[in-house]
Design a protein around this motif. Structure first.
Motif, PDB file in Angstrom:
ATOM      1  N   VAL A 168       0.852  -1.191   0.000  1.00  0.00           N
ATOM      2  CA  VAL A 168       0.000   0.000   0.000  1.00  0.00           C
ATOM      3  C   VAL A 168       0.889   1.242   0.000  1.00  0.00           C
ATOM      4  CG1 VAL A 168      -1.705   1.318   1.314  1.00  0.00           C
ATOM      5  CG2 VAL A 168      -1.861  -1.194   1.209  1.00  0.00           C
ATOM      6  N   GLY A 169       0.551   2.189  -0.869  1.00  0.00           N
ATOM      7  CA  GLY A 169       1.412   3.349  -1.026  1.00  0.00           C
ATOM      8  C   GLY A 169       0.679   4.672  -1.005  1.00  0.00           C
TER       9      GLY A 169
ATOM     10  N   SER B 248      -8.746   0.131  13.449  1.00  0.00           N
ATOM     11  CA  SER B 248      -7.287   0.110  13.576  1.00  0.00           C
ATOM     12  C   SER B 248      -6.604  -0.102  12.224  1.00  0.00           C
ATOM     13  CB  SER B 248      -6.845  -0.953  14.574  1.00  0.00           C
ATOM     14  OG  SER B 248      -7.299  -2.237  14.205  1.00  0.00           O
ATOM     15  N   VAL B 249      -7.208  -0.927  11.350  1.00  0.00           N
ATOM     16  CA  VAL B 249      -6.632  -1.117  10.017  1.00  0.00           C
ATOM     17  C   VAL B 249      -6.821   0.146   9.182  1.00  0.00           C
ATOM     18  CG1 VAL B 249      -6.742  -2.454   7.873  1.00  0.00           C
ATOM     19  CG2 VAL B 249      -6.925  -3.619  10.085  1.00  0.00           C
TER      20      VAL B 249
ATOM     21  N   ALA C 184      -2.387   6.325   7.456  1.00  0.00           N
ATOM     22  CA  ALA C 184      -0.996   6.763   7.586  1.00  0.00           C
ATOM     23  C   ALA C 184      -0.179   6.393   6.350  1.00  0.00           C
ATOM     24  CB  ALA C 184      -0.378   6.145   8.846  1.00  0.00           C
ATOM     25  N   ARG C 185      -0.471   5.244   5.745  1.00  0.00           N
ATOM     26  CA  ARG C 185       0.283   4.775   4.581  1.00  0.00           C
ATOM     27  C   ARG C 185      -0.035   5.573   3.319  1.00  0.00           C
ATOM     28  NH1 ARG C 185       4.285   0.515   4.622  1.00  0.00           N
ATOM     29  NH2 ARG C 185       3.613   0.095   2.486  1.00  0.00           N
TER      30      ARG C 185
ATOM     31  N   ARG D  91      -8.257  11.608   6.815  1.00  0.00           N
ATOM     32  CA  ARG D  91      -8.257  10.800   5.591  1.00  0.00           C
ATOM     33  C   ARG D  91      -9.144   9.560   5.711  1.00  0.00           C
ATOM     34  NH1 ARG D  91      -3.101  12.685   6.050  1.00  0.00           N
ATOM     35  NH2 ARG D  91      -2.203  10.788   6.962  1.00  0.00           N
ATOM     36  N   ILE D  92      -9.887   9.440   6.806  1.00  0.00           N
ATOM     37  CA  ILE D  92     -10.805   8.313   6.971  1.00  0.00           C
ATOM     38  C   ILE D  92     -12.241   8.798   6.853  1.00  0.00           C
ATOM     39  CG2 ILE D  92     -11.664   6.519   8.515  1.00  0.00           C
ATOM     40  CD1 ILE D  92      -8.927   6.376   9.800  1.00  0.00           C
TER      41      ILE D  92
END
Length: 269
Positions: free
Chosen positions: A42-43, A57-58, A64-65, A87-88
């Motif tokens: 994942v980038g 949590s995932v 963050a990734r 970002r969520i």
């Protein structure tokens, strides 16, 4: 869809839900993050969908990734445990009946979800169609090898063997009543290959099962959450459950844990 009306159904509104979700994350996150970080890679800028996000949590790790240009959709029937993050996008969503988010995801991840769904085969295939070219679907579910492997790995007496078997059988009986498929994780790859996917890999992981460790503590918690069902639908007594709970925090005790099968599908670019 799974049976959400069963009175013993696990529910994110339950008082014990935060502890349950936290233990699940302790058990599974290290393996999940290894797969998503190394095998899937994942980038930055990725658009991800974490289906059945639980405590988020995932989703938080994914946020963050993917960096400032990425986006994470975190969906659950009851997503109140998902942390607030720029970002969520946390949404209340029923995968079996609600409209799905717009397609074109770089990653779709679902952990301990499809084994609960009646139309899991069709949903797995449909999820791959929501990926962008080159995207990855990552499905993780538990499989119990108890038919061919002993439940307990450490020495126990006949009484302990009997009550742990009864506890195990009771939990599996409840799972069947609520629509769970305990074999799904072992056949996910075959279903997706039959749907025409070529790039399919499977990873098998078993968490430690010593007393006092997260997997044993989760079983201990479930013995309390499911106590009304276990007392009414099995031969277990309150005294038996007390022995089970005490045993599950004994560091000399070790139980067999579920196989955690993760199926990774890459769609062509």
């Amino acid at each position: 869809m799974y049976n959400t009306t069963h009175k013993q159904r696990f529910d994110n509104d339950a008082p014990a839900a935060p502890e349950q979700l936290s233990l699940l994350s302790e058990i599974l996150n290290r393996e999940t993050f290894s797969i998503l970080g190394t095998e899937v890679a994942v980038g930055h800028g990725w658009r991800c969908w974490d289906v059945g996000t639980g405590d988020g949590s995932v989703a938080r790790w994914l946020a963050a990734r993917v960096g400032t240009n990425g986006h994470v959709v975190a969906s659950d029937l009851k997503p109140q445990h998902v942390p607030v993050h720029p970002r969520i996008e946390a949404i209340s969503h029923d995968l079996t009946s609600d409209p799905w988010p717009e397609p074109g995801f770089d990653l779709i991840h679902a952990r301990l979800l499809l084994m609960h769904l009646a139309d899991r085969d069709a949903i797995a295939a449909k999820l791959t169609a929501h990926l962008r070219p080159g995207g990855a679907l990552v499905l993780t579910d538990w499989f119990c090898g108890c038919a061919t492997e002993s439940l307990i790995k450490s020495p126990i007496d006949d009484y302990q063997a009997r009550i742990f078997q009864e506890f195990h059988d009771g939990v599996h009986k409840l799972g069947a009543e609520t629509g769970m498929d305990f074999d799904w994780g072992s056949r996910t790859a075959d279903v997706l290959r039959a749907a025409g996917h070529k790039d399919v890999t499977v990873r098998d992981y078993q968490a430690p099962g010593r007393g006092g460790e997260p997997t044993a503590l989760l079983a201990r918690l479930h013995s309390s959450m499911l106590e009304p069902y276990l007392l009414s639908q099995t031969s277990l007594t309150a005294a038996d459950l007390a022995v089970i709970r005490e045993t599950l925090i004994d560091p000399e005790f070790e139980m067999l844990t579920n196989h955690t099968y993760t199926t990774i599908v890459r769609v062509p670019k």
